[in-house]
Design a protein around this motif. Structure first.
Motif, PDB file in Angstrom:
ATOM      1  N   GLY A 144      50.912  36.247  46.019  1.00 46.55           N
ATOM      2  CA  GLY A 144      51.156  35.253  44.990  1.00 46.55           C
ATOM      3  C   GLY A 144      50.606  35.585  43.626  1.00 46.55           C
ATOM      4  N   VAL A 145      50.539  36.874  43.250  1.00 45.69           N
ATOM      5  CA  VAL A 145      50.090  37.259  41.907  1.00 45.69           C
ATOM      6  C   VAL A 145      51.176  38.147  41.283  1.00 45.69           C
ATOM      7  N   GLU A 146      52.195  37.496  40.737  1.00 44.04           N
ATOM      8  CA  GLU A 146      53.347  38.223  40.228  1.00 44.04           C
ATOM      9  C   GLU A 146      53.020  39.064  39.007  1.00 44.04           C
ATOM     10  N   ASP A 147      51.904  38.765  38.309  1.00 49.59           N
ATOM     11  CA  ASP A 147      51.545  39.509  37.104  1.00 49.59           C
ATOM     12  C   ASP A 147      50.258  40.304  37.275  1.00 49.59           C
ATOM     13  N   VAL A 148      49.949  40.722  38.492  1.00 43.03           N
ATOM     14  CA  VAL A 148      48.781  41.572  38.706  1.00 43.03           C
ATOM     15  C   VAL A 148      49.026  42.931  38.059  1.00 43.03           C
ATOM     16  N   HIS A 149      47.961  43.542  37.523  1.00 40.11           N
ATOM     17  CA  HIS A 149      48.120  44.880  36.947  1.00 40.11           C
ATOM     18  C   HIS A 149      46.889  45.742  37.196  1.00 40.11           C
ATOM     19  N   GLY A 150      45.826  45.619  36.362  1.00 42.41           N
ATOM     20  CA  GLY A 150      44.673  46.489  36.500  1.00 42.41           C
ATOM     21  C   GLY A 150      43.847  46.204  37.740  1.00 42.41           C
ATOM     22  N   LEU A 151      43.220  47.258  38.293  1.00 46.10           N
ATOM     23  CA  LEU A 151      42.366  47.146  39.476  1.00 46.10           C
ATOM     24  C   LEU A 151      41.077  47.928  39.258  1.00 46.10           C
ATOM     25  N   ALA A 152      39.974  47.403  39.811  1.00 48.00           N
ATOM     26  CA  ALA A 152      38.703  48.123  39.825  1.00 48.00           C
ATOM     27  C   ALA A 152      37.899  47.643  41.021  1.00 48.00           C
ATOM     28  N   VAL A 153      37.128  48.545  41.620  1.00 48.74           N
ATOM     29  CA  VAL A 153      36.307  48.210  42.781  1.00 48.74           C
ATOM     30  C   VAL A 153      34.875  48.618  42.499  1.00 48.74           C
ATOM     31  N   GLY A 154      33.917  47.762  42.866  1.00 51.40           N
ATOM     32  CA  GLY A 154      32.511  48.109  42.709  1.00 51.40           C
ATOM     33  C   GLY A 154      31.604  46.918  42.866  1.00 51.40           C
ATOM     34  N   GLY A 155      30.368  47.164  43.304  1.00 49.21           N
ATOM     35  CA  GLY A 155      29.391  46.100  43.437  1.00 49.21           C
ATOM     36  C   GLY A 155      29.743  45.059  44.477  1.00 49.21           C
ATOM     37  N   GLY A 156      30.556  45.425  45.459  1.00 46.43           N
ATOM     38  CA  GLY A 156      30.942  44.482  46.501  1.00 46.43           C
ATOM     39  C   GLY A 156      32.133  43.613  46.158  1.00 46.43           C
ATOM     40  N   PHE A 157      32.845  43.946  45.060  1.00 44.68           N
ATOM     41  CA  PHE A 157      33.979  43.132  44.635  1.00 44.68           C
ATOM     42  C   PHE A 157      35.179  44.012  44.307  1.00 44.68           C
ATOM     43  N   LEU A 158      36.358  43.418  44.459  1.00 45.69           N
ATOM     44  CA  LEU A 158      37.580  43.932  43.860  1.00 45.69           C
ATOM     45  C   LEU A 158      37.841  43.092  42.615  1.00 45.69           C
ATOM     46  N   TYR A 159      38.081  43.759  41.485  1.00 49.97           N
ATOM     47  CA  TYR A 159      38.445  43.099  40.240  1.00 49.97           C
ATOM     48  C   TYR A 159      39.910  43.399  39.946  1.00 49.97           C
ATOM     49  N   TYR A 160      40.622  42.422  39.388  1.00 46.91           N
ATOM     50  CA  TYR A 160      42.004  42.660  38.997  1.00 46.91           C
ATOM     51  C   TYR A 160      42.379  41.773  37.821  1.00 46.91           C
ATOM     52  N   THR A 161      43.422  42.179  37.108  1.00 49.97           N
ATOM     53  CA  THR A 161      43.862  41.421  35.947  1.00 49.97           C
ATOM     54  C   THR A 161      45.184  40.725  36.222  1.00 49.97           C
ATOM     55  N   THR A 162      45.365  39.577  35.581  1.00 48.20           N
ATOM     56  CA  THR A 162      46.663  38.936  35.432  1.00 48.20           C
ATOM     57  C   THR A 162      46.902  38.765  33.933  1.00 48.20           C
ATOM     58  N   ALA A 163      47.980  38.120  33.571  1.00 49.59           N
ATOM     59  CA  ALA A 163      48.293  37.964  32.152  1.00 49.59           C
ATOM     60  C   ALA A 163      47.212  37.199  31.406  1.00 49.59           C
ATOM     61  N   THR A 164      46.493  36.306  32.100  1.00 48.29           N
ATOM     62  CA  THR A 164      45.584  35.396  31.403  1.00 48.29           C
ATOM     63  C   THR A 164      44.108  35.632  31.660  1.00 48.29           C
TER      64      THR A 164
END
Length: 425
Positions: A144-164
């Motif tokens: 359900g994240v149609e605008d996902v783009h950037g990804l990063a992993v570290g510190g026990g988390f997955l980070y990701y971007t959406t448009a906002t």
């Protein structure tokens, strides 16, 4: 908990991927570093790839190497001493990122991109290879994240971007082989509304070895009417602190796997004579000139002051379109050891389409991790018209030393390895 897979089960996934392959393939702050600037203009790409000593161990059992596993890409000519393998089929794979245990996250937006990619899952999926056969099994992680783009992993988390915004979700990197991939529970970091401005939803995100999180915002801009986009440090409560400014479209960010160095790829103004694509080390208090300046002392329009603009570390031919990139982890043979590899997405305006689409590399400085020579071709053969390889969108080195790359137009993920790279016990 049942592991979710778009193929139904892990076993079916592997069989489907193999059948497909056979049937169709026949710092960040950086203020403590002294940056070395590459000569300008950047040297043109030279034909051919240097022969490497990756075939020197002819007596090594094939079963002990990565190249003895996986699904061969039969229609592609690998670099001398290397193999190219098909790993998985994922719609519109725009960005990839590895966890410490080798799980590969894939951003698969369903929103069409400006470059024409479409057909993604609108999700983040995880590709695993628990049985070590060289073929990935897909698991749904965040739907359900149609605008996902950037990804990063570290510190026990997955980070990701959406448009906002930038989001994060816990991820246990100590998952053992055979254990289920647990779905994410994302939380927005609450970035300010400006992050969603500028007309571009394809943000980048990266996390440095020291834990600094950075994110990018591009902007459609007009000289003297707008300020351009920026790359910012993201605080715990979502506050943004600008590090570098004056960007048109810095979609892809990444940080070195060992050193406190982060970099970005900035896309130039298409079809504008004098514009250029840039590779730069992210440093505080820098400005790269958009929308008034193409580069230092080179303005987009008469009368623009560009002498104080920050010079990029390296450049590309306009419309080569550098996307994702990564540094080799020190295990490959020369001249690839410690080099910077880049996925060139190619031109959207050329005839035939996608001129310049390939994976390139350049040796780097041990002090700055910036390129010290011109870009050289590593993997070619991308393009339309029935080619298995179409447009590379991202590259990442896995913890075991293989180079993985996503192709957002073909909807596939591949990997490349030296023929002597052995499988860990």
């Amino acid at each position: 908990m049942k592991v979710m897979s778009r193929f139904g089960s892990a076993g079916v996934g592997r069989v489907s991927a193999l059948a497909l392959a056979v049937s169709t393939l026949g710092a960040c702050s950086g203020n403590s570093l002294v940056t070395t600037i590459a000569p300008e203009p950047a040297p043109p790409i030279e034909a051919g790839v240097p022969t490497v000593d990756a075939d020197s161990s002819e007596t090594m059992p094939l079963s002990e190497t990565f190249c003895g596993r996986g699904a061969d890409v039969l229609s592609v000519t690998p670099p001398p001493g290397f193999c190219v393998k098909h790993y998985a089929q994922v719609g519109e794979p725009r960005a990839i990122a590895f966890s410490e245990n080798g799980d590969l996250f894939v951003a698969s937006p369903s929103r069409p991109t400006a470059g024409g990619a479409s057909g993604g899952e609108g999700a983040i999926v995880v590709l695993t290879d628990d049985d070590r056969d060289g073929i990935g099994e897909e698991h749904m992680f965040i739907p359900g994240v149609e605008d996902v783009h950037g990804l990063a992993v570290g510190g026990g988390f997955l980070y990701y971007t959406t448009a906002t915004s930038v989001w994060r979700t816990p991820y246990v990197t100590t998952r053992k082989r055979g254990e289920p991939v647990m779905p994410g529970n994302p939380v927005s970091l609450g970035l300010p509304t400006k992050f969603a401005s500028g007309g571009r939803w394809t943000h980048g995100v990266a996390r440095s070895q020291a834990g600094q999180l950075i994110a990018s915002r591009g902007e459609y801009g007009v000289c003297k009417a707008s300020q351009g986009g920026e790359i910012s440090s993201v605080g715990p409560a979502g506050a943004l602190t600008t590090l570098a400014s004056g960007f048109r479209n810095p979609m892809y960010l990444n940080c070195h796997y060992k050193d406190e160095v982060c970099a970005a790829m900035e896309l130039g103004d298409d079809l504008h004579t004098g514009a250029r694509e840039k590779m730069l080390i992210v440093r505080p208090n820098t400005n790269y000139g958009f929308p008034c300046c193409y580069t230092k002392s080179f303005s987009e329009m008469s009368g623009a002051a560009c002498d104080d603009i920050t010079k990029e570390e390296a450049s590309f031919n306009l419309e080569d379109t550098p996307f994702g990139f990564d540094w080799e982890h020190g295990t490959w043979p020369a001249p690839f050891k410690d080099a910077l590899f880049v996925a060139q997405h190619g031109s959207a305006y050329s005839s035939p389409q996608w001129r310049g689409a390939m994976i390139v590399y350049a040796p780097t400085s041990a002090a700055t991790r910036a390129p010290v020579q011109g870009w050289q071709p590593f993997l070619q053969g991308f393009g339309p018209g029935g080619s298995v390889l179409e447009r590379p969108s991202d590259v990442k080195f896995s913890p075991d030393g293989r180079l993985f790359f996503a192709d957002d137009h073909s909807g596939r993920v591949f990997w490349v390895a030296p023929k002597t790279l052995t499988v860990p016990n």
